[in-house]
Design an enzyme around this catalytic site. Structure first.
Site, PDB file in Angstrom:
ATOM      1  N   ASP A 153      -6.930 -22.462  45.910  1.00 45.47           N
ATOM      2  CA  ASP A 153      -7.072 -21.049  46.257  1.00 45.47           C
ATOM      3  C   ASP A 153      -6.115 -20.631  47.367  1.00 45.47           C
ATOM      4  OD1 ASP A 153      -9.094 -21.431  44.489  1.00 45.47           O
ATOM      5  OD2 ASP A 153     -10.694 -21.403  45.981  1.00 45.47           O
TER       6      ASP A 153
ATOM      7  N   CYS B  61     -29.451 -10.758  24.342  1.00 42.98           N
ATOM      8  CA  CYS B  61     -30.729 -11.398  24.611  1.00 42.98           C
ATOM      9  C   CYS B  61     -31.689 -10.422  25.310  1.00 42.98           C
ATOM     10  CB  CYS B  61     -30.482 -12.666  25.420  1.00 42.98           C
ATOM     11  SG  CYS B  61     -31.816 -13.819  25.207  1.00 42.98           S
ATOM     12  N   TYR B  62     -31.992 -10.635  26.584  1.00 47.18           N
ATOM     13  CA  TYR B  62     -32.863  -9.680  27.285  1.00 47.18           C
ATOM     14  C   TYR B  62     -32.273  -8.265  27.180  1.00 47.18           C
ATOM     15  CZ  TYR B  62     -35.428  -7.352  31.055  1.00 47.18           C
ATOM     16  OH  TYR B  62     -36.199  -6.479  31.778  1.00 47.18           O
TER      17      TYR B  62
ATOM     18  N   HIS C 193     -26.674 -15.843  22.315  1.00 48.36           N
ATOM     19  CA  HIS C 193     -25.671 -15.754  23.389  1.00 48.36           C
ATOM     20  C   HIS C 193     -24.258 -15.958  22.841  1.00 48.36           C
ATOM     21  CE1 HIS C 193     -28.306 -15.537  26.889  1.00 48.36           C
ATOM     22  NE2 HIS C 193     -29.143 -16.273  26.182  1.00 48.36           N
TER      23      HIS C 193
ATOM     24  N   LYS D 192     -12.075 -18.872  38.980  1.00 49.55           N
ATOM     25  CA  LYS D 192     -11.235 -20.037  39.277  1.00 49.55           C
ATOM     26  C   LYS D 192     -10.197 -20.299  38.177  1.00 49.55           C
ATOM     27  CE  LYS D 192     -10.920 -23.586  42.179  1.00 49.55           C
ATOM     28  NZ  LYS D 192     -11.136 -23.511  43.630  1.00 49.55           N
TER      29      LYS D 192
ATOM     30  N   GLY E 110     -31.453 -12.308  30.720  1.00 48.64           N
ATOM     31  CA  GLY E 110     -32.168 -12.449  31.979  1.00 48.64           C
ATOM     32  C   GLY E 110     -33.463 -13.195  31.745  1.00 48.64           C
TER      33      GLY E 110
ATOM     34  N   GLU F  23     -21.595 -15.656  24.403  1.00 52.39           N
ATOM     35  CA  GLU F  23     -20.674 -16.092  25.464  1.00 52.39           C
ATOM     36  C   GLU F  23     -20.618 -17.601  25.632  1.00 52.39           C
ATOM     37  OE1 GLU F  23     -23.527 -14.658  25.769  1.00 52.39           O
ATOM     38  OE2 GLU F  23     -24.678 -15.269  27.536  1.00 52.39           O
TER      39      GLU F  23
END
Ligand code: XMP
Length: 517
Positions: free
Chosen positions: A232, A86-87, A174, A373, A59, A176
């Protein structure tokens, strides 16, 4: 919905990082279901959620900021494994009696860490010079009691920490993001070795469970679905058809602003191939009529949106006993509306939210509400939708209307549609289709001089736009090879009557936008 698919689920508490959604996507890619909730989700709700693990996102705040978002300290005592990123890691230190200080130097970008405690989240990962992506201003000054440093870098004496007994871990970097190559392994160590999740979240099982829950919910009622031909709504239609067959009624409104051949493709795929009840409404005359003389793009949008609702409602009213309306709402739309101040939702959705009839007395069915998605595309593949539809580029709801600068006319639409068709063909033939986010033609309201044979011409200009992007928030013009540009230009000028000049748009977003409007 709490079935076997979602039993092994992980909770991601969002502290406002730009990459919170990315954490969720990585967890899902490892076949574990997860949801993102605001950092201040109540303890009771967390307990009801029954997560097998909790991830605290990064964050923008510092734990020392006034009003910095904090976790309910009770979550550290639930006995549920927890990973702070992280945060999230700084919070662990801050809230568990360690200490966090401002680093002398902000660390942003690539860094190399050395692992001090192999095993746990670092199981199977090389020990030295592990490449990771850092982005932090604060750093750990003092570990919380019972925590150990698990990795360090030159700038961060504690780049990772953990208390293996309590299954509490924190990483300063991070895992990710793609710039942390072993990030997936670290997250999977957390998911599978620490949380002991099983990888049960697959799109095959999603389809099975969704089909049976739709069947149960709908019973013998009728469902309406607005089909646009985009990914979609196409996936929603086929999924519902699989569940309830004849009781699904798709309405496809041809507003006359579609690309060449689009209306035919939709009918061929959905009516002929999938044998779905498809009501094809050719409302192009009505749309063009209302757009006559309008050049302001926002007015065009409004007119098109309202007319769509009107036509849709009119047609839907003809379907007797309809009780439900199926919509292709995706997970990023859902998070955007619930998340903590919303900063994590980087995907621009306001443009693409369908704006469906509010006055209709229909209950919503949103089978893709939990999906990203990329997962929707996998579901499409699972349902054997043609690859062309699955990988289709985004196309704006107001269609070609916002790609004709100025007033629309049947002649202008014809020019744009033909030029656009050449671009689609050539981009596909060149192998660039999957590398670009969107590619299209824009018809400019100016004429310029040209020469054809012995004659001077005075005709229109097509601007070619092709951009690369991950979420349409930012975009860069695609470095298409000169040969591809050349072929597109030649073909448009030779084949499309009324155009004697093609230019390539080399602006990035920001400060430009993707569409010209
Ligand atoms: P811009 O032009 O804002 O576009 O950079 C970002 C993305 O949104 C799409 N777009 C729209 N989609 N209705 C839509 O459904 C609209 O009015 C609209 N305007 C832009 C655009 O194609 C791009 O993918």
């Amino acid at each position: 919905m709490f079935d076997h698919l979602r039993q092994e689920r992980v909770l991601i508490l969002d502290f406002g990082s730009q990459t919170t959604q990315l954490i969720a996507r990585r967890v899902r890619e490892s076949h574990v279901f997860c949801e993102i909730h605001p950092f201040n989700m109540s303890l009771k709700e967390i307990e009801n959620f029954k997560p097998k693990g909790i991830i605290l996102s990064g964050g923008p705040s510092s734990v020392h900021d006034e009003g910095a978002p904090l976790a309910d300290p009770a979550i550290f005592d639930l006995g549920i494994p927890l990973l702070g990123i992280c945060y999230g890691m700084q919070l662990l230190a801050h809230q568990l009696s360690g200490a966090v200080e401002k680093a002398q130097r902000r660390e942003y970008g690539p860094a190399a860490i050395d692992i001090d405690m192999p095993g746990d989240i670092f199981y199977g990962i090389e020990k030295q010079g592990v490449r990771v992506w850092m982005s932090h201003g604060d750093r750990i000054l003092k570990l919380p009691p019972s925590f150990k440093t698990m990795a360090h870098s030159d700038n961060s004496p504690t780049a990772a920490m953990g208390d293996s007994k309590r299954h509490l871990y924190g990483v300063q970097f991070h895992p990710e993001v793609a710039h942390t190559p072993c990030g997936k392994d670290i997250l999977e160590n957390f998911l599978f070795r620490i949380c002991r999740c099983r990888p049960s979240w697959t799109m095959k099982s999603f389809v099975e469970s969704t089909v049976s829950s739709i069947r149960e919910k709908v019973g013998n009622d009728q469902v309406i679905c607005a089909l646009s031909g985009g990914v979609d709504s196409s996936v929603v239609a086929v999924l519902l058809h699989k569940a309830i067959g004849e009781r699904l009624h798709c309405i496809f409104v041809d507003n006359g602003l579609l690309r060449k051949g689009e209306a035919e493709t939709v009918q061929r795929v959905f009516r002929d191939h999938f044998e779905i009840n498809l009501i094809h409404i050719d409302a192009s005359a009505e749309f063009l009529d209302c757009l006559r003389g309008v050049s302001d793009p926002e007015r065009k949008r409004k007119i098109i949106g309202n007319l769509f609702i009107g036509v849709f409602e009119r047609e839907a009213a003809r379907i007797r006993d309809a009780r439900y309306l199926a919509q292709g709402t995706l997970y990023p739309d859902v998070i955007e509306s619930v998340s903590f101040k919303g900063p994590s939702a980087t995907i621009k959705t306001h443009h693409n939210v369908g704006g469906l009839p509010e006055g209709m007395k229909l209950e919503l069915i949103e089978p893709l509400r939990e999906l990203f998605k990329d997962e929707v595309r996998l579901v499409g593949r699972e349902l054997a939708l043609p690859e062309r539809i699955i990988m289709r580029h985004p196309f704006p709801g107001p269609g070609l209307a916002i790609r004709i600068i100025g007033e629309l006319s049947p002649a202008n639409l014809e020019i744009l549609r033909e030029a656009d068709a050449v671009i689609q063909e050539e981009i596909e033939a060149s192998g660039w289709y999957e590398h670009v986010w969107q590619s299209f033609a824009v018809l400019l309201p100016i004429r310029s001089v040209g020469v054809m044979g012995d004659e001077r011409t005075y005709e229109q200009v097509i601007a070619l736009r092709a951009v690369e992007s991950v979420d349409a928030m930012t975009a860069d013009w695609a470095r298409l090879p000169y040969e591809v540009l050349g072929r597109i230009s030649n073909r448009i000028i030779n084949e499309v009557k009324g155009v004697n000049r093609v230019v390539y748009d080399i602006s990035s977003k920001p400060p430009s936008t993707i569409e010209w409007e």
